[in-house]
Design an enzyme around this catalytic site. Structure first.
Site, mmCIF file in Angstrom:
data_model
loop_
_atom_site.group_PDB
_atom_site.id
_atom_site.type_symbol
_atom_site.label_atom_id
_atom_site.label_comp_id
_atom_site.label_asym_id
_atom_site.label_seq_id
_atom_site.Cartn_x
_atom_site.Cartn_y
_atom_site.Cartn_z
ATOM 1 N N CYS A 15 -5.671 -2.945 2.930
ATOM 2 C CA CYS A 15 -5.308 -2.858 4.172
ATOM 3 C C CYS A 15 -6.580 -2.764 5.108
ATOM 4 O O CYS A 15 -7.234 -3.917 5.293
ATOM 5 C CB CYS A 15 -4.660 -1.512 4.641
ATOM 6 S SG CYS A 15 -3.872 -1.741 6.160
ATOM 7 N N GLU A 72 0.789 -1.225 0.072
ATOM 8 C CA GLU A 72 0.087 0.149 -0.154
ATOM 9 C C GLU A 72 0.747 1.331 -0.051
ATOM 10 O O GLU A 72 1.933 1.202 0.593
ATOM 11 C CB GLU A 72 -0.764 -0.195 1.305
ATOM 12 C CG GLU A 72 -1.751 1.169 1.581
ATOM 13 C CD GLU A 72 -2.495 1.176 2.703
ATOM 14 O OE1 GLU A 72 -3.386 1.832 2.803
ATOM 15 O OE2 GLU A 72 -1.962 0.410 3.727
ATOM 16 N N LYS A 125 -9.332 2.772 -2.006
ATOM 17 C CA LYS A 125 -9.554 2.104 -0.787
ATOM 18 C C LYS A 125 -10.982 2.579 -0.244
ATOM 19 O O LYS A 125 -11.419 3.802 -0.449
ATOM 20 C CB LYS A 125 -8.550 2.690 0.202
ATOM 21 C CG LYS A 125 -8.261 1.996 1.457
ATOM 22 C CD LYS A 125 -7.307 2.359 2.356
ATOM 23 C CE LYS A 125 -7.095 1.779 3.683
ATOM 24 N NZ LYS A 125 -5.832 2.254 4.276
#
Length: 555
Positions: A149, A45, A113
């Site tokens: 994540c 990431e 994200k």
């Protein structure tokens, strides 16, 4: 449709803001993947920017340059495997934390994200907009879903990817370390595997950034939750993972299972590597510290030698008339055991000059804490002078117990650029000293054996700023102090919780008072290695001026 897929995992150490350097690391990993016949080379990431960027990523010139660096990587890596890399993305005027899939010279896919963490050290709601939950992308005929994540800590993103045809989950992370984090990660990812029935690759970055340590430890889980591959913690690694498709879907072939260190070793490793990276990434190669003969400075000196080597560590003893003969002997023994430079700089003459300068103003007033703190501040002045003259970063040596209750002198022993033991309670300091004396690892640059003499660990702690002074004169004994602090700080508990745990009400109230009135000191303190989920700085943000006190328990 492919029946075999090779994925190269690049568990690497980026530097925040070093776009060109991070791009080189990505290109080198891609070269290794291409040589190994990989279909996809994956990086963590926000790798192109480094992580955690904090507000830097909001600077238009910076995020535009980062996006340009990713586009340049796509062109450079056109002839070979696909490259997956994290970085910022613009969608209209919205800024996102994104994962880019580069192939054939261009950006072929981009994942935004969705779940933005906004607790502990994270402020992603401040930095980014939330992206939609999208479907998988395709590489070499295989449909891959990439929850970024935090997205993998929630069931909805992985479930949506499975429902929309994902065959493999690749989770890129910038997940910082704290104690017991590895178990938590693996349990959470097993839940995603059980829910979706898909193999999952958890890819984490490694390396220190300010107070945070990214501990790597990437792993691969097969359907059912069995561990197929485990990369080491705290080490860079490029690993090739092979997956095969059978009648029941994709599975990873068994690979290396790295040993995971226990909590004590993780603490020590994190302190050494975070210091090493903080120095390297900020442009320092040498350090110095005041070596008092006490346990805190002894372990910081040991950490420093293990991080950068004895030839790059200067230890300085700055004695006064209150410094005991035992402390002089113990400090010298630690320096000699470690093999680092040892300078002896008495503060008597400087202290006499300062005392004489202040005498007309202090006339008629009895000596008190002021005179004690003059010693500490004079030591800070002398150490900073050495730092300036020789270009060595000054390390501070206050443990979490002292940092919590303000048992340190601002502009004195708090002076310095980094504090490796800032998140280590005093009782843990003793344990870490004994662990290092008994253990040795290949990544340690210091000598083997009991480098910290037993008398340094076992003698009663003292600041030695007045005759016969002991820490216990001013504070509860450290097992009591640390127990109360763990409730008030680490558990965010109350005075009632302290009393219920068996601690004296007066002790608990006194510690709480010291904790709150010391906030201004912590606000000005050096950064230090984060070892827990409630480290002082981004994990715990309290007002400097605070008149509230917990009245939940009454005597």
């Amino acid at each position: 449709m492919a029946d075999r897929f090779r994925l190269t995992l690049a568990q690497l150490n980026p530097t925040v803001g070093d776009l060109a350097g991070n791009a080189r690391l990505a290109r080198d990993a891609w070269d290794k993947g291409r040589a190994a016949g990989a279909d996809l080379v994956a990086l963590p990431e926000m790798f192109i920017t480094g992580y955690n960027t904090q507000d830097l990523v909001q600077k238009p010139a910076f995020h535009q340059a980062a996006i340009a660096a990713i586009e340049a990587l796509a062109r450079d890596c056109a002839d070979g495997p696909a490259l997956a890399i994290g970085g910022p993305a613009l969608d209209g005027v919205s800024l996102h934390n994104a994962y880019y899939i580069l192939q054939g010279g261009s950006v072929r896919a981009r994942v935004l994200k969705h779940h933005l963490p906004n607790e502990t050290v994270f402020d992603e709601v401040r930095l980014y907009d939330s992206g939609p939950v999208a479907g998988p992308y395709t590489v070499a005929g295989v449909r891959i879903g990439s929850p970024i994540c935090e997205d993998a800590w929630h069931e909805d993103v992985a479930e949506t990817l499975a429902e929309t045809g994902a065959e493999i989950l690749l989770v890129p992370n910038g997940s910082p370390h704290y104690r017991d984090k590895m178990d938590l990660r693996q349990n959470m990812m097993v839940a995603r595997v059980i829910e979706t029935g898909l193999p999952l690759i958890y890819l984490n970055m490694v390396g220190g950034q300010d107070d945070q340590m990214f501990d790597g430890g990437s792993f691969v889980l097969n359907p059912g939750g069995a561990l197929a591959v485990q990369l080491p913690m705290f080490q860079e690694a490029v690993a090739h993972v092979d997956l095969e498709r059978g009648p029941e879907g994709w599975r990873a072939l068994p690979g290396d299972l790295a040993h995971l260190p226990d909590d004590m070793e993780q603490d020590y490793t994190a302190m050494v590597l975070s210091l090493r990276d903080y120095l390297r990434k900020s442009g320092f190669s040498k350090v110095l510290l005041g070596l008092s003969g006490g346990v805190d400075s002894a372990i910081v000196a040991t950490i420093a030698v293990d991080a950068v080597g004895a030839e790059n560590v200067r230890c300085v003893m700055l004695p006064s008339e209150y410094t005991s003969a035992e402390s002089l002997e113990d400090a010298k023994a630690v320096a000699e055991n470690l093999g680092c430079r040892y300078d002896f700089v008495p503060i008597d003459a400087g202290r006499a000059a300062i005392t004489a300068t202040l005498a007309p103003l202090f006339d008629g007033r009895a000596p008190d804490l002021t005179e004690e703190n003059l010693q500490s501040r004079l030591r800070g002045l002398l150490l900073m002078a050495l730092s300036n003259k020789f270009g060595e970063m000054l390390l501070t040596t206050g443990n979490k117990s002292e940092v919590a209750v303000g048992y340190a002198t601002i502009y004195g022993d708090m002076a310095g650029g980094y504090n490796p033991i800032k998140d280590l309670y005093k009782t843990r300091v003793f344990e870490i000293c004994r662990w290092r004396n008994a253990q040795y690892r290949g990544w340690m640059l210091g000598p083997k054996g009991a480098v910290i003499p037993e008398q340094v660990i076992s003698k009663p702690p003292s600041a030695e700023l007045r005759a016969d002074q002991k820490d216990s004169d001013s504070l509860p004994d450290y097992p009591v102090l640390d127990g109360i602090l763990e409730i008030l700080v680490d558990q965010d508990g109350s005075i009632s919780d302290c009393v219920a745990a068996g601690y004296d009400l007066a002790d608990a109230k006194r510690v709480e008072h010291l904790l709150y009135i010391s906030e201004y000191k912590r606000f000005q303190a050096a950064p230090g290695t984060r070892l827990s989920k409630r480290a002082f700085w981004l994990d715990r943000r309290y007002p400097i001026v605070n008149r509230w006190r917990d009245g939940s328990a009454q005597g």
